[in-house]
Write an enzyme that holds these catalytic residues in place. Structure first.
Site, PDB file in Angstrom:
ATOM      1  CB  SER A 159       6.847  31.011   4.689  1.00 13.27           C
ATOM      2  OG  SER A 159       5.670  31.660   5.095  1.00 13.27           O
ATOM      3  CG  ASP A 255       0.692  26.128   5.360  1.00 16.97           C
ATOM      4  OD1 ASP A 255       0.156  27.176   5.762  1.00 16.97           O
ATOM      5  OD2 ASP A 255       1.795  26.126   4.769  1.00 16.97           O
ATOM      6  CG  HIS A 285       3.385  27.948   7.468  1.00 14.39           C
ATOM      7  ND1 HIS A 285       3.290  28.189   6.110  1.00 14.39           N
ATOM      8  CD2 HIS A 285       4.181  28.913   7.971  1.00 14.39           C
ATOM      9  CE1 HIS A 285       3.997  29.266   5.822  1.00 14.39           C
ATOM     10  NE2 HIS A 285       4.538  29.721   6.928  1.00 14.39           N
TER      11      HIS A 285
END
Length: 318
Positions: A159, A255, A285
């Site tokens: 991320s 996501d 995610h």
């Protein structure tokens, strides 16, 4: 492909709870929530590695906390992976991603140096990048204290940490310092005003929401288009991607960041970079942290660590 059933149960619980805006929240409250959430999906017992030790390395604004994981066995030399945790540049720390770092250490047989960089909102852009780059440069310059093999050094992150790893890899390219690989899990590669289909397709209900992403982007960039266009914030917007490290890139079907991660893979391929990319069906995610509770996430993490290992398995040169 439908959502992984194990994650569907988790999301049902998460989505039933009241949820406010990140922009309005106390960072300390967000961080405590992140620690609780990760504790729910972490393995019940720590993954065994050879040793774990907390330390610091020098940074531009002072010491940068790191945690060093060493594989078991009597290996004299090993690859080294510098790992940057996710958490939207605000939450996440060495503890929330301890099981991820242990998994990479065990599976890749690598020394893992996990970095706890300065976070928003207390420390504004580019503080996180500066800490990550300083830590990676320190490890590269003192490789004998870690895995010992300069040509088998990689960066990794998920991320926000994936974006930081991508930006560090670009900076190493600019320094003329090659890396063996970069592992980018659902990286946040583009904080400009660009729009992607996955933003609307996955806007609600899959842990990271589009509103979360908007809030995080605003806090990171301070709504400054010049900051958003900076490669240290948006690695997709770098002037060139030629010559960066071979990449292992993972995205998740459910996501909002999916399409900008895939766009980064395309940009690297177009620049002639060796890229392994996989968009994982059924996942959301944050799945890198979820391998203990989701068979689909377990399979994905096994594949990703295998691909990273393959790129760290070249001829050894001390």
């Amino acid at each position: 492909m439908p959502l992984d059933p194990s994650l569907a149960v988790l999301l049902e619980s998460v989505n039933a709870a009241p949820r406010g805006r990140i922009a309005d929240a106390d960072p300390a409250v967000l961080r405590e929530g992140e620690r609780r959430s990760n504790a729910m999906v972490a393995p019940t017992a720590p993954i065994e590695v050879g040793s774990v030790a907390d330390d610091t390395v020098p940074g531009a604004a002072g010491p940068v906390p790191v945690r060093v994981y060493r594989p078991g066995g009597a290996t004299r030399s090993a690859p080294t992976v510098v790992f940057f945790h996710g958490g939207g540049w605000i939450v996440g720390d060495l503890d929330t991603h301890d099981h991820v770092a242990r998994r990479i250490c065990r599976d890749a047989g690598a020394v893992v140096v996990a970095v706890h960089y300065r976070r928003l909102p207390e420390d504004a852009f580019p503080a996180a990048f500066e800490d990550c780059l300083a830590a990676a440069r320190w490890v590269a310059g003192h490789i004998d204290a870690y895995g010992g093999l300069r040509d088998r050094l990689a960066v990794a992150g998920d991320s926000a940490g994936g974006a930081l790893a991508a930006s560090v890899a670009l900076a190493f390219r600019d320094d003329g310092e090659p890396l063996a690989a970069q592992l980018l899990a659902y990286p946040a590669t583009d904080r400009t005003a660009a729009e992607y289909p996955s933003y609307t397709e996955n806007a609600e209900g899959y842990l990271l929401t589009l509103q979360d992403l908007r809030d995080l982007t605003s806090i990171l960039t301070r709504d400054d288009a010049r900051t958003a266009d900076d490669f240290r914030c948006s690695p997709l917007r770098a002037a060139s991607h030629e010559g960066v490290a071979p990449a292992v890139i993972a995205t998740a079907a459910y996501d909002p960041l999916r399409d900008e991660g895939l766009a980064y893979a395309d940009a690297l391929k177009d620049a002639g970079v060796d890229v392994f990319v996989r968009d994982y069906d059924g996942l959301v995610h944050g799945f890198l942290n979820m391998f203990a509770v989701s068979p689909a996430a377990e399979s994905a993490v096994a594949e990703l660590t295998g691909e990273l290992t393959a790129r760290l398995s070249g001829p050894q040169r001390a």
